[in-house]
Design a protein around this motif. Structure first.
Motif, PDB file in Angstrom:
ATOM      1  N   GLY A  43       0.814  -1.222   0.000  1.00  0.00           N
ATOM      2  CA  GLY A  43       0.000   0.000   0.000  1.00  0.00           C
ATOM      3  C   GLY A  43       0.842   1.265   0.000  1.00  0.00           C
ATOM      4  O   GLY A  43       0.321   2.358   0.233  1.00  0.00           O
ATOM      5  N   GLN A  44       2.163   1.148  -0.283  1.00  0.00           N
ATOM      6  CA  GLN A  44       2.995   2.364  -0.357  1.00  0.00           C
ATOM      7  C   GLN A  44       2.408   3.325  -1.383  1.00  0.00           C
ATOM      8  O   GLN A  44       2.327   4.521  -1.150  1.00  0.00           O
ATOM      9  N   HIS A  45       2.033   2.812  -2.547  1.00  0.00           N
ATOM     10  CA  HIS A  45       1.265   3.600  -3.521  1.00  0.00           C
ATOM     11  C   HIS A  45      -0.158   3.063  -3.530  1.00  0.00           C
ATOM     12  O   HIS A  45      -0.371   1.858  -3.484  1.00  0.00           O
ATOM     13  N   TYR A  46      -1.103   3.964  -3.621  1.00  0.00           N
ATOM     14  CA  TYR A  46      -2.504   3.588  -3.372  1.00  0.00           C
ATOM     15  C   TYR A  46      -3.489   4.279  -4.314  1.00  0.00           C
ATOM     16  O   TYR A  46      -4.592   3.802  -4.529  1.00  0.00           O
ATOM     17  N   VAL A 103      12.477   0.126  -3.608  1.00  0.00           N
ATOM     18  CA  VAL A 103      11.642   1.085  -2.875  1.00  0.00           C
ATOM     19  C   VAL A 103      11.598   0.705  -1.391  1.00  0.00           C
ATOM     20  O   VAL A 103      12.137  -0.332  -0.986  1.00  0.00           O
ATOM     21  N   ASN A 104      10.957   1.527  -0.590  1.00  0.00           N
ATOM     22  CA  ASN A 104      10.927   1.252   0.849  1.00  0.00           C
ATOM     23  C   ASN A 104      10.270  -0.096   1.157  1.00  0.00           C
ATOM     24  O   ASN A 104      10.675  -0.788   2.095  1.00  0.00           O
ATOM     25  N   SER A 105       9.273  -0.466   0.377  1.00  0.00           N
ATOM     26  CA  SER A 105       8.611  -1.763   0.592  1.00  0.00           C
ATOM     27  C   SER A 105       9.589  -2.918   0.401  1.00  0.00           C
ATOM     28  O   SER A 105       9.461  -3.975   1.041  1.00  0.00           O
ATOM     29  N   PRO A 135      17.586   7.682  -1.455  1.00  0.00           N
ATOM     30  CA  PRO A 135      17.034   6.660  -0.548  1.00  0.00           C
ATOM     31  C   PRO A 135      17.060   5.268  -1.158  1.00  0.00           C
ATOM     32  O   PRO A 135      17.295   4.273  -0.467  1.00  0.00           O
ATOM     33  N   GLU A 136      16.880   5.192  -2.466  1.00  0.00           N
ATOM     34  CA  GLU A 136      16.841   3.878  -3.122  1.00  0.00           C
ATOM     35  C   GLU A 136      18.189   3.176  -3.046  1.00  0.00           C
ATOM     36  O   GLU A 136      18.250   1.945  -3.021  1.00  0.00           O
ATOM     37  N   GLU A 137      19.301   3.940  -3.033  1.00  0.00           N
ATOM     38  CA  GLU A 137      20.625   3.314  -2.980  1.00  0.00           C
ATOM     39  C   GLU A 137      20.803   2.585  -1.650  1.00  0.00           C
ATOM     40  O   GLU A 137      21.329   1.470  -1.597  1.00  0.00           O
ATOM     41  N   LEU A 217       9.682  13.950 -13.916  1.00  0.00           N
ATOM     42  CA  LEU A 217      10.559  14.359 -12.810  1.00  0.00           C
ATOM     43  C   LEU A 217       9.887  13.948 -11.506  1.00  0.00           C
ATOM     44  O   LEU A 217       8.724  14.282 -11.303  1.00  0.00           O
ATOM     45  N   HIS A 218      10.589  13.233 -10.654  1.00  0.00           N
ATOM     46  CA  HIS A 218      10.001  12.965  -9.339  1.00  0.00           C
ATOM     47  C   HIS A 218      11.026  12.706  -8.242  1.00  0.00           C
ATOM     48  O   HIS A 218      10.663  12.588  -7.079  1.00  0.00           O
ATOM     49  N   ARG A 219      12.324  12.618  -8.595  1.00  0.00           N
ATOM     50  CA  ARG A 219      13.338  12.349  -7.569  1.00  0.00           C
ATOM     51  C   ARG A 219      13.326  13.468  -6.534  1.00  0.00           C
ATOM     52  O   ARG A 219      13.322  14.655  -6.909  1.00  0.00           O
ATOM     53  N   PRO A 251       2.542  12.634  -8.304  1.00  0.00           N
ATOM     54  CA  PRO A 251       1.898  13.369  -7.208  1.00  0.00           C
ATOM     55  C   PRO A 251       2.893  14.152  -6.334  1.00  0.00           C
ATOM     56  O   PRO A 251       2.591  15.264  -5.880  1.00  0.00           O
ATOM     57  N   ARG A 252       4.065  13.571  -6.084  1.00  0.00           N
ATOM     58  CA  ARG A 252       5.060  14.291  -5.283  1.00  0.00           C
ATOM     59  C   ARG A 252       5.441  15.606  -5.958  1.00  0.00           C
ATOM     60  O   ARG A 252       5.509  16.664  -5.323  1.00  0.00           O
ATOM     61  N   THR A 253       5.655  15.538  -7.280  1.00  0.00           N
ATOM     62  CA  THR A 253       6.079  16.714  -8.043  1.00  0.00           C
ATOM     63  C   THR A 253       4.951  17.746  -8.101  1.00  0.00           C
ATOM     64  O   THR A 253       5.184  18.954  -7.943  1.00  0.00           O
TER      65      THR A 253
HETATM   66  C1  UD1 Z   1       8.700   5.978  -4.567  1.00  0.00           C
HETATM   67  C2  UD1 Z   1      10.057   5.278  -4.512  1.00  0.00           C
HETATM   68  C3  UD1 Z   1      10.869   5.647  -5.752  1.00  0.00           C
HETATM   69  C4  UD1 Z   1      10.090   5.396  -7.025  1.00  0.00           C
HETATM   70  C5  UD1 Z   1       8.766   6.126  -6.930  1.00  0.00           C
HETATM   71  C6  UD1 Z   1       7.910   5.928  -8.163  1.00  0.00           C
HETATM   72  C7  UD1 Z   1      10.994   4.934  -2.265  1.00  0.00           C
HETATM   73  C8  UD1 Z   1      12.078   5.351  -1.356  1.00  0.00           C
HETATM   74  N1  UD1 Z   1      10.831   5.701  -3.358  1.00  0.00           N
HETATM   75  O1  UD1 Z   1       8.920   7.363  -4.509  1.00  0.00           O
HETATM   76  O2  UD1 Z   1      12.036   4.858  -5.772  1.00  0.00           O
HETATM   77  O3  UD1 Z   1      10.831   5.846  -8.130  1.00  0.00           O
HETATM   78  O4  UD1 Z   1       8.066   5.634  -5.784  1.00  0.00           O
HETATM   79  O5  UD1 Z   1       6.713   6.604  -8.032  1.00  0.00           O
HETATM   80  O6  UD1 Z   1      10.343   3.951  -2.018  1.00  0.00           O
HETATM   81  N2  UD1 Z   1       1.505   9.921  -3.383  1.00  0.00           N
HETATM   82  C9  UD1 Z   1       0.220  10.006  -3.808  1.00  0.00           C
HETATM   83  N3  UD1 Z   1      -0.408   8.852  -4.190  1.00  0.00           N
HETATM   84  C10 UD1 Z   1       0.191   7.643  -4.150  1.00  0.00           C
HETATM   85  C11 UD1 Z   1       1.508   7.572  -3.697  1.00  0.00           C
HETATM   86  C12 UD1 Z   1       2.161   8.720  -3.325  1.00  0.00           C
HETATM   87  O7  UD1 Z   1      -0.359  11.082  -3.873  1.00  0.00           O
HETATM   88  O8  UD1 Z   1      -0.444   6.630  -4.513  1.00  0.00           O
HETATM   89  C13 UD1 Z   1       2.211  11.171  -3.011  1.00  0.00           C
HETATM   90  C14 UD1 Z   1       2.190  11.438  -1.534  1.00  0.00           C
HETATM   91  O9  UD1 Z   1       2.098  12.806  -1.338  1.00  0.00           O
HETATM   92  C15 UD1 Z   1       3.552  10.976  -1.075  1.00  0.00           C
HETATM   93  C16 UD1 Z   1       4.403  11.277  -2.281  1.00  0.00           C
HETATM   94  O10 UD1 Z   1       3.562  11.060  -3.406  1.00  0.00           O
HETATM   95  O11 UD1 Z   1       3.977  11.586   0.080  1.00  0.00           O
HETATM   96  C17 UD1 Z   1       5.609  10.417  -2.374  1.00  0.00           C
HETATM   97  O12 UD1 Z   1       5.256   9.033  -2.327  1.00  0.00           O
HETATM   98  P1  UD1 Z   1       6.317   7.944  -1.768  1.00  0.00           P
HETATM   99  O13 UD1 Z   1       5.755   6.582  -1.936  1.00  0.00           O
HETATM  100  O14 UD1 Z   1       6.752   8.356  -0.405  1.00  0.00           O
HETATM  101  O15 UD1 Z   1       7.574   8.135  -2.661  1.00  0.00           O
HETATM  102  P2  UD1 Z   1       7.732   8.375  -4.228  1.00  0.00           P
HETATM  103  O16 UD1 Z   1       8.258   9.740  -4.428  1.00  0.00           O
HETATM  104  O17 UD1 Z   1       6.498   7.983  -4.988  1.00  0.00           O
END
Ligand code: UD1
Length: 386
Positions: A43-46, A103-105, A135-137, A217-219, A251-253
């Motif tokens: 559920g890291q991405h949802y 990834v963190n998972s 973080p991925e490294e 871009l999302h790093r 979404p992060r960007t």
């Molecule tokens: C994570 C991975 C990265 C990968 C990227 C692909 C780690 C350390 N990083 O980074 O290696 O390249 O996924 O996307 O595991 N968010 C949403 N909806 C979602 C998920 C995230 O809106 O379904 C938003 C949230 O605001 C969240 C931000 O994106 O805080 C970042 O999500 P996160 O899973 O923490 O890291 P990514 O930047 O996606």
């Protein structure tokens, strides 16, 4: 699960995991008389755009377990995955846990399994950027240290692992499962015209389909610092004068652009912002592009497989084969270098490249053959390459 058969628990969590797990689950389940499989989603991405679309398009089975952790700080997210995963592992008692990527998972579940004495298989092992600010490294190095099968995508990875003291016999060069997925779905890719046509105001892009670029871009290193983000967005805004750029925004960007008040830099008519795209839409968009600008790891490999020139907006890459053999060029994050490399591609067409060894659509079968041989006995399959 059938009690008499060994079972493999496969883990996914974030978007780049989905295209990696799809062929592995498929290959493991192709021989249901040898192993059971169970799929756990952390559920890291949802969001639908970051998850459901990929499951549907890639035919990934519905997860048996969803830990529903969501977005949290790195420490809390990793800890929460571990806390929720431990009872799942105890209840299922698999013969092995299989993790993919970085990834963190990946590290969270690998660590829980290793401490419980459950062997860990790591798919995409041994990649190194040698940049611990990523973080991925950290996730890669730690996951590899506690894994029992290390499945690599390129020959350099073995050298990286041997330098870190990992036993040679644990390392298996099998090829690239993400490219398995790409080759499998290539003909189903959604044509770029369709994706752009569905996007509201596509006129300048539809007319320009002979030449458009794709930008992602999302790093954290590129988007979390407002000054860096502003510099990069100013640069791409200018580049879009030469060739329209399509920008599916992570979404992060999106959140960082809004927080830094930089939306106006994206308002130029030749820079088209889109929400995150599904796999088949992104594949079609990349395949039809004149060039790709990105900081994604996966897209460096996908563009190499597609033969599309890629400019990677980072100072380093963990995927050097895409530079040595593929279509990738590292351009850093300073405007002058990005502009020069961009102009070079527009003038000369960019690197042609070739597809690296074993990026042939069979990597998941090789992984399944190894795991079957290890867990069920019998000789390792002839497809395994050392
Ligand atoms: C994570 C991975 C990265 C990968 C990227 C692909 C780690 C350390 N990083 O980074 O290696 O390249 O996924 O996307 O595991 N968010 C949403 N909806 C979602 C998920 C995230 O809106 O379904 C938003 C949230 O605001 C969240 C931000 O994106 O805080 C970042 O999500 P996160 O899973 O923490 O890291 P990514 O930047 O996606």
């Amino acid at each position: 699960m059938t009690a008499t058969m060994p079972s493999i628990m496969c883990i996914v969590g974030a978007r780049p995991n989905f295209m990696k797990i799809a062929p592995v689950i498929g290959a493991l389940r192709a021989d249901p008389l040898r192993v059971n499989t169970c799929l756990v989603h952390t559920g890291q991405h949802y969001d639908a755009a970051m998850k459901h679309t990929f499951f549907e398009q890639l035919g990934i089975p519905v997860p048996d377990v969803d830990l529903e952790v969501g977005s949290l700080s790195h420490a809390v997210q990793t800890a929460e995955i571990m806390r929720r995963f431990e009872p799942v592992l105890d209840a299922h008692r698999p013969a092995a846990v299989l993790v993919v990527g970085d990834v963190n998972s990946t590290i969270a579940c690998a660590l829980v399994a290793a401490k419980k004495g459950v062997p860990v298989a790591h798919v995409e092992a041994g990649l190194r950027s040698y940049d611990r600010a990523m973080p991925e490294e950290i996730n890669r190095v730690l996951t590899d240290q506690i894994s029992d099968w290390l499945f690599t995508t390129e020959r350099n990875a073995r050298d990286n692992l041997l330098r870190e003291g990992i036993a040679d016999e644990k390392i298996h060069f099998v090829g690239n499962v993400m490219i398995d997925t790409l080759l499998h779905h290539r003909l189903r890719a959604v044509p770029a015209e369709q994706t752009l046509g569905a996007s509201g105001d596509p006129a300048p892009f539809v007319n320009a389909l002979n030449g458009y670029g794709v930008l992602t871009l999302h790093r954290p290193s590129n988007v979390d610092d407002p000054a860096v983000l502003k510099r990069l967005l100013t640069t791409v805004h200018d580049l879009a004068r030469d060739i329209p750029l399509v920008f599916p925004v992570h979404p992060r960007t999106e959140a960082r652009i809004r927080a830094a008040g930089l939306e106006s830099l994206l308002d130029g008519a030749r820079l088209l912002r889109l929400p995150p795209l599904g796999y088949l839409e992104m594949l079609g968009l990349m395949a039809g592009a004149h060039l790709v600008l990105t900081d994604s790891g996966g897209m460096q490999e996908e563009t190499t497989a597609l033969g599309v020139p890629c400019l990677t907006i980072r100072e380093n890459t963990e995927r050097p084969i895409t530079i040595e053999q593929g279509t990738n060029t590292l351009v850093g994050t300073q405007s002058a270098r990005i502009r020069a490399a961009f102009a070079d591609i527009l003038a000369s067409g960019g690197k042609a490249g070739r597809v690296p060894e074993l990026w042939d659509g069979q990597a998941a079968e090789r992984i399944a053959a190894h795991l079957h041989a290890s867990l069920c006995g019998g000789a390792a399959a002839a497809v395994a390459v050392r």
